[in-house]
Design a protein around this motif. Sequence first.
Motif, PDB file in Angstrom:
ATOM      1  N   GLY A  16     110.607  49.717 -21.361  1.00 15.26           N
ATOM      2  CA  GLY A  16     111.803  49.510 -20.550  1.00 15.26           C
ATOM      3  C   GLY A  16     111.692  49.981 -19.113  1.00 15.26           C
ATOM      4  N   LEU A  17     110.492  49.996 -18.582  1.00 18.20           N
ATOM      5  CA  LEU A  17     110.285  50.429 -17.204  1.00 18.20           C
ATOM      6  C   LEU A  17     110.625  49.314 -16.224  1.00 18.20           C
ATOM      7  CD1 LEU A  17     106.845  52.191 -17.684  1.00 18.20           C
ATOM      8  CD2 LEU A  17     109.084  53.293 -17.502  1.00 18.20           C
ATOM      9  N   THR A  18     111.025  49.693 -15.031  1.00 15.41           N
ATOM     10  CA  THR A  18     111.274  48.720 -13.971  1.00 15.41           C
ATOM     11  C   THR A  18     110.138  48.805 -12.949  1.00 15.41           C
ATOM     12  OG1 THR A  18     112.561  50.277 -12.637  1.00 15.41           O
ATOM     13  CG2 THR A  18     113.781  48.949 -14.242  1.00 15.41           C
ATOM     14  N   ILE A  19     110.091  47.811 -12.070  1.00 12.68           N
ATOM     15  CA  ILE A  19     109.073  47.787 -11.023  1.00 12.68           C
ATOM     16  C   ILE A  19     109.145  49.093 -10.231  1.00 12.68           C
ATOM     17  CG2 ILE A  19     108.344  46.636  -8.872  1.00 12.68           C
ATOM     18  CD1 ILE A  19     107.781  44.910 -11.254  1.00 12.68           C
ATOM     19  N   GLY A  20     108.017  49.672  -9.972  1.00 10.09           N
ATOM     20  CA  GLY A  20     107.951  50.903  -9.190  1.00 10.09           C
ATOM     21  C   GLY A  20     107.870  52.153 -10.037  1.00 10.09           C
ATOM     22  N   PRO A  65     106.241  52.831 -12.981  1.00 12.66           N
ATOM     23  CA  PRO A  65     104.897  53.253 -13.387  1.00 12.66           C
ATOM     24  C   PRO A  65     104.121  53.902 -12.237  1.00 12.66           C
ATOM     25  CG  PRO A  65     105.351  51.092 -14.273  1.00 12.66           C
ATOM     26  CD  PRO A  65     106.468  51.416 -13.316  1.00 12.66           C
ATOM     27  N   LYS A  66     104.268  53.341 -11.046  1.00 10.39           N
ATOM     28  CA  LYS A  66     103.553  53.876  -9.882  1.00 10.39           C
ATOM     29  C   LYS A  66     104.019  55.297  -9.577  1.00 10.39           C
ATOM     30  CE  LYS A  66     103.644  50.985  -6.491  1.00 10.39           C
ATOM     31  NZ  LYS A  66     103.815  50.220  -5.257  1.00 10.39           N
ATOM     32  N   VAL A  67     105.323  55.530  -9.675  1.00  5.50           N
ATOM     33  CA  VAL A  67     105.872  56.857  -9.402  1.00  5.50           C
ATOM     34  C   VAL A  67     105.406  57.858 -10.460  1.00  5.50           C
ATOM     35  CG1 VAL A  67     107.999  58.214  -9.240  1.00  5.50           C
ATOM     36  CG2 VAL A  67     107.845  56.001  -8.088  1.00  5.50           C
ATOM     37  N   LEU A  68     105.449  57.454 -11.728  1.00  5.75           N
ATOM     38  CA  LEU A  68     104.975  58.347 -12.787  1.00  5.75           C
ATOM     39  C   LEU A  68     103.494  58.680 -12.604  1.00  5.75           C
ATOM     40  CD1 LEU A  68     106.823  56.916 -15.905  1.00  5.75           C
ATOM     41  CD2 LEU A  68     107.201  59.133 -14.816  1.00  5.75           C
ATOM     42  N   ASP A  69     102.710  57.672 -12.233  1.00  6.28           N
ATOM     43  CA  ASP A  69     101.285  57.896 -12.001  1.00  6.28           C
ATOM     44  C   ASP A  69     101.087  58.881 -10.846  1.00  6.28           C
ATOM     45  OD1 ASP A  69      98.553  57.285 -12.724  1.00  6.28           O
ATOM     46  OD2 ASP A  69      98.420  56.172 -10.847  1.00  6.28           O
ATOM     47  N   TYR A  70     101.871  58.732  -9.789  1.00 11.26           N
ATOM     48  CA  TYR A  70     101.788  59.655  -8.648  1.00 11.26           C
ATOM     49  C   TYR A  70     102.171  61.070  -9.086  1.00 11.26           C
ATOM     50  CZ  TYR A  70     102.371  61.711  -4.038  1.00 11.26           C
ATOM     51  OH  TYR A  70     102.257  62.519  -2.939  1.00 11.26           O
ATOM     52  N   LEU A  71     103.259  61.187  -9.852  1.00 12.84           N
ATOM     53  CA  LEU A  71     103.711  62.503 -10.299  1.00 12.84           C
ATOM     54  C   LEU A  71     102.720  63.155 -11.265  1.00 12.84           C
ATOM     55  CD1 LEU A  71     107.539  61.906 -10.740  1.00 12.84           C
ATOM     56  CD2 LEU A  71     106.407  63.288  -8.978  1.00 12.84           C
ATOM     57  N   HIS A  72     101.942  62.335 -11.950  1.00 11.89           N
ATOM     58  CA  HIS A  72     100.917  62.883 -12.837  1.00 11.89           C
ATOM     59  C   HIS A  72      99.964  63.779 -12.042  1.00 11.89           C
ATOM     60  CE1 HIS A  72      98.055  63.145 -16.122  1.00 11.89           C
ATOM     61  NE2 HIS A  72      97.104  62.786 -15.281  1.00 11.89           N
ATOM     62  N   LEU A 102     114.138  56.348  -8.412  1.00  9.07           N
ATOM     63  CA  LEU A 102     114.298  57.699  -8.952  1.00  9.07           C
ATOM     64  C   LEU A 102     115.625  57.862  -9.696  1.00  9.07           C
ATOM     65  CD1 LEU A 102     112.856  59.891  -6.043  1.00  9.07           C
ATOM     66  CD2 LEU A 102     111.747  59.302  -8.222  1.00  9.07           C
ATOM     67  N   ASN A 103     116.681  57.233  -9.175  1.00 13.78           N
ATOM     68  CA  ASN A 103     117.976  57.303  -9.866  1.00 13.78           C
ATOM     69  C   ASN A 103     117.861  56.729 -11.276  1.00 13.78           C
ATOM     70  OD1 ASN A 103     119.258  58.505  -7.696  1.00 13.78           O
ATOM     71  ND2 ASN A 103     120.052  56.579  -6.880  1.00 13.78           N
ATOM     72  N   GLY A 104     117.198  55.589 -11.404  1.00  9.75           N
ATOM     73  CA  GLY A 104     117.004  54.968 -12.714  1.00  9.75           C
ATOM     74  C   GLY A 104     116.126  55.818 -13.621  1.00  9.75           C
ATOM     75  N   MET A 105     115.096  56.417 -13.033  1.00  4.95           N
ATOM     76  CA  MET A 105     114.189  57.260 -13.816  1.00  4.95           C
ATOM     77  C   MET A 105     114.902  58.518 -14.311  1.00  4.95           C
ATOM     78  SD  MET A 105     110.725  56.856 -11.551  1.00  4.95           S
ATOM     79  CE  MET A 105     109.640  57.741 -12.676  1.00  4.95           C
ATOM     80  N   GLU A 106     115.744  59.082 -13.469  1.00  6.61           N
ATOM     81  CA  GLU A 106     116.493  60.276 -13.865  1.00  6.61           C
ATOM     82  C   GLU A 106     117.500  59.924 -14.967  1.00  6.61           C
ATOM     83  OE1 GLU A 106     118.267  64.109 -11.570  1.00  6.61           O
ATOM     84  OE2 GLU A 106     118.871  62.161 -10.762  1.00  6.61           O
ATOM     85  N   LYS A 107     118.159  58.807 -14.795  1.00 11.32           N
ATOM     86  CA  LYS A 107     119.136  58.343 -15.797  1.00 11.32           C
ATOM     87  C   LYS A 107     118.471  58.139 -17.159  1.00 11.32           C
ATOM     88  CE  LYS A 107     122.362  54.584 -16.680  1.00 11.32           C
ATOM     89  NZ  LYS A 107     122.821  53.267 -16.232  1.00 11.32           N
ATOM     90  N   ASN A 108     117.222  57.654 -17.149  1.00  8.82           N
ATOM     91  CA  ASN A 108     116.494  57.394 -18.392  1.00  8.82           C
ATOM     92  C   ASN A 108     115.700  58.602 -18.900  1.00  8.82           C
ATOM     93  OD1 ASN A 108     117.407  54.748 -18.649  1.00  8.82           O
ATOM     94  ND2 ASN A 108     115.803  53.975 -17.306  1.00  8.82           N
ATOM     95  N   GLY A 109     115.862  59.737 -18.245  1.00  9.28           N
ATOM     96  CA  GLY A 109     115.237  60.967 -18.720  1.00  9.28           C
ATOM     97  C   GLY A 109     113.747  61.072 -18.464  1.00  9.28           C
ATOM     98  N   LEU A 110     113.241  60.328 -17.463  1.00  9.72           N
ATOM     99  CA  LEU A 110     111.807  60.369 -17.144  1.00  9.72           C
ATOM    100  C   LEU A 110     111.468  61.467 -16.150  1.00  9.72           C
ATOM    101  CD1 LEU A 110     111.169  56.528 -16.765  1.00  9.72           C
ATOM    102  CD2 LEU A 110     110.824  57.963 -18.790  1.00  9.72           C
ATOM    103  N   MET A 132     108.273  65.399 -13.683  1.00  8.10           N
ATOM    104  CA  MET A 132     108.307  64.571 -14.884  1.00  8.10           C
ATOM    105  C   MET A 132     108.845  65.394 -16.042  1.00  8.10           C
ATOM    106  SD  MET A 132     105.024  62.080 -15.315  1.00  8.10           S
ATOM    107  CE  MET A 132     103.749  63.260 -14.943  1.00  8.10           C
ATOM    108  N   THR A 133     109.612  64.742 -16.897  1.00  8.84           N
ATOM    109  CA  THR A 133     110.043  65.363 -18.140  1.00  8.84           C
ATOM    110  C   THR A 133     108.957  65.121 -19.185  1.00  8.84           C
ATOM    111  OG1 THR A 133     111.113  63.346 -18.894  1.00  8.84           O
ATOM    112  CG2 THR A 133     112.486  64.906 -17.624  1.00  8.84           C
ATOM    113  N   GLU A 134     109.145  65.680 -20.361  1.00 12.35           N
ATOM    114  CA  GLU A 134     108.199  65.432 -21.456  1.00 12.35           C
ATOM    115  C   GLU A 134     108.152  63.932 -21.769  1.00 12.35           C
ATOM    116  OE1 GLU A 134     105.181  66.394 -23.869  1.00 12.35           O
ATOM    117  OE2 GLU A 134     106.220  67.810 -22.580  1.00 12.35           O
ATOM    118  N   LYS A 135     109.318  63.302 -21.778  1.00 15.73           N
ATOM    119  CA  LYS A 135     109.374  61.855 -22.010  1.00 15.73           C
ATOM    120  C   LYS A 135     108.598  61.113 -20.922  1.00 15.73           C
ATOM    121  CE  LYS A 135     112.661  58.013 -22.435  1.00 15.73           C
ATOM    122  NZ  LYS A 135     114.095  57.634 -22.413  1.00 15.73           N
TER     123      LYS A 135
END
Length: 141
Positions: free
Chosen positions: A28-32, A34-41, A66-74, A91-94
């Motif tokens: 259920g990821l949106t464009i952008g 995955p790139k942000v999660l990869d950067y935060l890794h 980021l708003n969408g990611m925070e809402k989804n607990g990422l 990043m959260t554990e999720k």
Amino acid sequence: MNLRLHYLLLADNTLMQKQIFANLKHLGLTIGQPKVLDYLHEHDGAIQKDIACGCYIEPASLSNILNGMEKNGLIIRKISDENRRNMNIFMTEKGRNICCAIQKEIENVQKKALRGMSDDEIKHLYEYLIKINQNLEEANE
């Protein structure tokens, strides 16, 4: 096929993104995202400005991502200890679990993209792409 550099780079990027997203659709990821999660890794706790720069995303677009990611607990945002006007993004554990799945899928798509190339060809390809990136970064300054 159009053999201009711009077209080839854009086409390759689009094809890779389509394959990655198709195989990660269930997350259920949106464009952008995955790139942000990869950067935060690599830069967990980064501030929004650095994430935008590192991901080549406009700050306003990143804010929506980021708003969408925070809402989804990422991710979670925390006020910076160093500068109270900045928010550090973690990043959260999720988010870490999804990031792991993203990295595995990126690796799978990269293997497909580089199939039939020797180690030497792959090494040179990376060197050329890095040089192109450096040249364009310098021209953008």
